[in-house]
Write an enzyme that holds these catalytic residues in place. Structure first.
Site, mmCIF file in Angstrom:
data_model
loop_
_atom_site.group_PDB
_atom_site.id
_atom_site.type_symbol
_atom_site.label_atom_id
_atom_site.label_comp_id
_atom_site.label_asym_id
_atom_site.label_seq_id
_atom_site.Cartn_x
_atom_site.Cartn_y
_atom_site.Cartn_z
ATOM 1 N N HIS A 144 27.703 40.842 37.336
ATOM 2 C CA HIS A 144 29.006 41.330 36.866
ATOM 3 C C HIS A 144 28.877 42.673 36.139
ATOM 4 C CE1 HIS A 144 33.142 40.977 35.409
ATOM 5 N NE2 HIS A 144 33.267 39.819 36.031
ATOM 6 N N GLU A 149 31.206 42.956 42.863
ATOM 7 C CA GLU A 149 30.439 41.715 42.751
ATOM 8 C C GLU A 149 30.310 41.033 44.118
ATOM 9 O OE1 GLU A 149 32.446 39.381 39.592
ATOM 10 O OE2 GLU A 149 33.569 41.238 39.316
#
EC number: 5.1.3.3
Length: 331
Positions: free
Chosen positions: A174, A294
């Site tokens: 992340h 991501e």
């Protein structure tokens, strides 16, 4: 046991180009990545709080997962539950949504630093053992992440995991990127190799439908300026593992980032702002300070038969690799 400042450990690895990656054992998080720009100056392309901020109550309250390794299941699970072999597993949830592995997901754990390798192609490996029943997931899960910084300025992230009981898994990284090293990403150009996007409801939960991007305002397949645009969307990648899934370019620094992965989806997350009460490594803009790309499975995949498989069985190995390759242009 509450995490103390003395429990925090940062590992720095440097390649022969002088590029430098810093990884924190809390959440196995990327907290800094310095790459040379078109003028030869080092730029920290990662937006992250300083290490000691990760164990503050404010950090957890904001739940932004800066640079973290997110799991056991990244993204959202509807109604906070899923079924395996006719057994329903109830997870922690807020407003009928289980997010990023729950209240104490992998991003809030101290990972064990296993080994480091120096240049060329320096790397660091971290592991975490998730016990059966943790956050109400089944199975003892052994997780590993390896960060490699190659001599070609590629950040390669490899996640692997094994379980002793059938479970669901979806790991991702992340990291928040800003190729200017500060300020806003509104001047960045983004290209995503996807022709479909997941349709979601008002709670950002997938409906099960895939929407064609041809005339969609969030279609980036041709490449365009991000501008003042918030993103929190799951793109269905059309490329295979050997092709570029996304490109990000900042004209100011000339830094370009290309993303490759073996995963089926890429979540693009560009928040309008980030918490102001954290101490950051870099100066952040009040609006549109960063972008996450991501690579992962679809959110809520355990609850949709038409989504890619999210189940890990004993004897099998989960493997997710994500490559962020950096170069410069405009010299």
């Amino acid at each position: 046991m509450k995490t103390q400042k003395e429990d925090l450990k940062t590992v720095a690895i440097v390649n022969n180009n002088g590029s430098e990656l810093q990884v924190l054992n809390y959440g196995a998080a990327v907290i800094s990545l310095k790459i040379k720009d078109k003028a030869g100056n080092k730029v920290n392309v990662v937006v992250s709080p300083r290490a000691e901020e990760f164990i503050t109550s404010a950090y957890k309250e904001h739940n932004k997962c800066f640079g973290a390794s997110v799991g056991r299941y990244a993204g959202r699970i509807s109604n906070g539950e899923f079924q395996l072999d006719n057994t329903t597993y109830k997870l922690n949830e807020t407003n009928n949504v289980h997010l990023h592995g729950g209240e104490n997901g992998f991003q809030y754990k101290i990972w064990k630093i296993e080994e480091e390798e120096v240049a060329p192609n320096p790397s660091v490996k971290l592991t975490y053992f998730s016990k059966d029943g943790e956050e109400y997931y089944p199975g003892n899960l052994q997780v590993e992440v390896k960060y490699t910084l190659t001599e070609n300025d590629e950040l390669l992230i490899e996640y692997s995991a094994k379980t002793d009981k059938k479970t669901v898994i979806n790991l991702t990284n992340h990291t928040y990127f800003n190729l200017n090293g500060g300020g806003s990403i509104s001047d960045h150009f983004l290209k995503i190799e996807a022709e479909k996007i997941l349709e979601v409801d008002k709670n950002l939960l997938p409906t099960g439908n895939l929407t064609k991007l041809k005339k969609h305002p969030k279609n980036f397949i041709e490449g365009k300026l991000i501008g003042n645009r918030s993103l929190d969307d799951t793109y269905v990648l059309k490329s295979d593992k050997d092709e570029v899934a996304a490109r990000l370019f900042a004209p100011l620094t000339g830094i370009k980032m290309e993303v490759k992965t073996n995963q089926k989806a890429l979540v693009a997350y560009a928040p309008e702002n980030l918490p102001e009460d954290l101490n950051y490594h870099t100066e952040i803009a009040e609006e549109y300070p960063s972008l996450c790309l991501e690579a992962q499975n679809f959110p809520d995949a355990p609850n949709f038969r038409n989504f890619p498989e999210a189940v890990l069985k004993p004897g099998d190995q989960y493997y997710n690799w994500i490559s962020y390759n950096f170069s410069v242009s405009g010299q």
